[in-house]
Design an enzyme around this catalytic site. Structure first.
Site, mmCIF file in Angstrom:
data_model
loop_
_atom_site.group_PDB
_atom_site.id
_atom_site.type_symbol
_atom_site.label_atom_id
_atom_site.label_comp_id
_atom_site.label_asym_id
_atom_site.label_seq_id
_atom_site.Cartn_x
_atom_site.Cartn_y
_atom_site.Cartn_z
ATOM 1 N N GLY A 45 0.681 -1.100 -0.344
ATOM 2 C CA GLY A 45 0.353 -0.324 0.127
ATOM 3 C C GLY A 45 1.218 0.936 0.138
ATOM 4 O O GLY A 45 1.745 1.039 0.603
ATOM 5 N N GLN A 50 2.324 9.973 1.552
ATOM 6 C CA GLN A 50 4.328 9.590 1.290
ATOM 7 C C GLN A 50 5.126 9.735 0.104
ATOM 8 O O GLN A 50 6.007 9.553 0.546
ATOM 9 C CB GLN A 50 3.921 7.353 1.490
ATOM 10 C CG GLN A 50 3.254 7.339 2.738
ATOM 11 C CD GLN A 50 3.221 6.079 2.845
ATOM 12 O OE1 GLN A 50 2.335 5.877 2.335
ATOM 13 N NE2 GLN A 50 4.317 5.160 3.434
ATOM 14 N N CYS A 105 6.014 0.278 7.229
ATOM 15 C CA CYS A 105 5.278 1.465 6.746
ATOM 16 C C CYS A 105 6.841 1.485 5.372
ATOM 17 O O CYS A 105 7.889 2.071 6.600
ATOM 18 C CB CYS A 105 4.889 2.472 7.814
ATOM 19 S SG CYS A 105 4.836 3.780 6.637
ATOM 20 N N LEU A 106 6.556 2.046 4.166
ATOM 21 C CA LEU A 106 7.662 2.258 3.525
ATOM 22 C C LEU A 106 7.962 3.443 3.749
ATOM 23 O O LEU A 106 9.397 2.962 4.152
ATOM 24 C CB LEU A 106 7.233 2.490 2.328
ATOM 25 C CG LEU A 106 6.708 1.323 1.236
ATOM 26 C CD1 LEU A 106 6.272 1.902 0.527
ATOM 27 C CD2 LEU A 106 7.772 0.218 1.460
ATOM 28 N N HIS A 147 -4.425 0.869 8.081
ATOM 29 C CA HIS A 147 -3.036 1.961 7.649
ATOM 30 C C HIS A 147 -2.845 3.143 6.861
ATOM 31 O O HIS A 147 -2.016 3.876 7.041
ATOM 32 C CB HIS A 147 -2.343 0.454 7.600
ATOM 33 C CG HIS A 147 -0.611 0.965 7.271
ATOM 34 N ND1 HIS A 147 0.116 0.516 8.410
ATOM 35 C CD2 HIS A 147 0.109 1.832 6.384
ATOM 36 C CE1 HIS A 147 1.739 0.789 8.087
ATOM 37 N NE2 HIS A 147 1.593 1.892 7.299
ATOM 38 N N GLU A 148 -3.651 2.429 5.318
ATOM 39 C CA GLU A 148 -3.411 3.772 4.566
ATOM 40 C C GLU A 148 -4.395 5.043 4.930
ATOM 41 O O GLU A 148 -3.959 5.710 4.597
ATOM 42 C CB GLU A 148 -3.393 2.625 3.036
ATOM 43 C CG GLU A 148 -2.555 2.239 2.777
ATOM 44 C CD GLU A 148 -1.025 2.556 2.860
ATOM 45 O OE1 GLU A 148 -1.052 2.709 2.636
ATOM 46 O OE2 GLU A 148 0.149 1.657 3.351
ATOM 47 N N HIS A 151 -2.789 7.215 7.076
ATOM 48 C CA HIS A 151 -1.865 8.275 6.441
ATOM 49 C C HIS A 151 -2.525 9.009 5.733
ATOM 50 O O HIS A 151 -1.527 10.415 6.221
ATOM 51 C CB HIS A 151 -1.594 7.395 4.649
ATOM 52 C CG HIS A 151 -0.043 6.523 5.690
ATOM 53 N ND1 HIS A 151 1.739 6.893 6.064
ATOM 54 C CD2 HIS A 151 0.227 5.260 5.817
ATOM 55 C CE1 HIS A 151 1.953 6.766 6.757
ATOM 56 N NE2 HIS A 151 1.514 5.217 5.676
#
Ligand code: NI
Length: 196
Positions: A45, A50, A105-106, A147-148, A151
């Site tokens: 995702g 991000q 997380c990226l 999670h997304e 963000h």
């Protein structure tokens, strides 16, 4: 085009994002770039903040989770086909028992911690072709969305940890902000010193 992923400590990650203008002529290119960026980083995702854009938009491809051996058949089926762009999403309700799962997380490489989230949700969103959809997700599929969605609300999974856990990873988070970390994808670090 692969975009740099901004690291922990970048202010845009803490901001509540604003709605996407659906007639924005750059929207399709942005979505294409987000897919490319997510796959280049082997993520499941990626949310617009991000890549430094405070917009209510995220992409999800949870099909890698379908390989997990512990899944029930209906869950595997849902994950296998779960590739979707979510534009201006609204989580309308969440239900079920909270369960813990190890998240990463990226924007926060090399940190993985258990996060507790509710099992089911209903989400309304606009697709990349402009259709408005309302769908129900459960389990891992719901978790990736939660999670997304966090963000675009300016929330990171590390914000959800206990005060003790937060204290234990504080040094690691500072190092990530400074770019003192090995990553194999393109990132931008807020506290990296300009001198090389
Ligand atoms: Ni993330």
């Amino acid at each position: 085009m692969i975009l740099p992923i901004v690291a922990y400590g970048t202010p845009v990650l803490k901001k509540r994002a604003v709605d996407v203008e659906l007639d924005d002529p750059d929207l399709n290119a942005l979505i294409a770039n987000m897919w490319e960026t997510m796959y280049a980083a082997s993520g499941v995702g990626l949310a617009a903040p991000q890549v430094g854009l405070s917009l209510r938009l995220f992409v999800v491809d949870a099909s890698p989770f379908a390989e997990d051996d512990d899944l029930e058949e209906h869950e595997r089926a849902q994950l296998k086909d779960f590739k979707q762009v979510f534009i201006n999403p609204v989580i309308e309700e969440e239900s079920g028992e909270a369960w813990a799962f190890t998240e990463g997380c990226l924007s926060i490489p090399d940190i993985r911690e258990d996060v507790s989230r509710q099992e089911h949700l209903t989400i309304r969103y606009t697709t990349e072709t402009g259709a408005i959809k309302t769908e129900r997700y459960s389990g891992l599929a719901a978790r990736v969305i939660q999670h997304e969605y966090d963000h675009i609300e300016g929330v990171l999974f590390t914000d959800k940890l206990s005060p003790l856990k937060k204290r234990l990873i504080k040094g690691k988070l500072t190092n990530i902000s400074k770019g003192k970390i090995a990553v194999d994808y393109k990132m931008k670090f807020p506290l990296q010193s300009k001198k090389r």
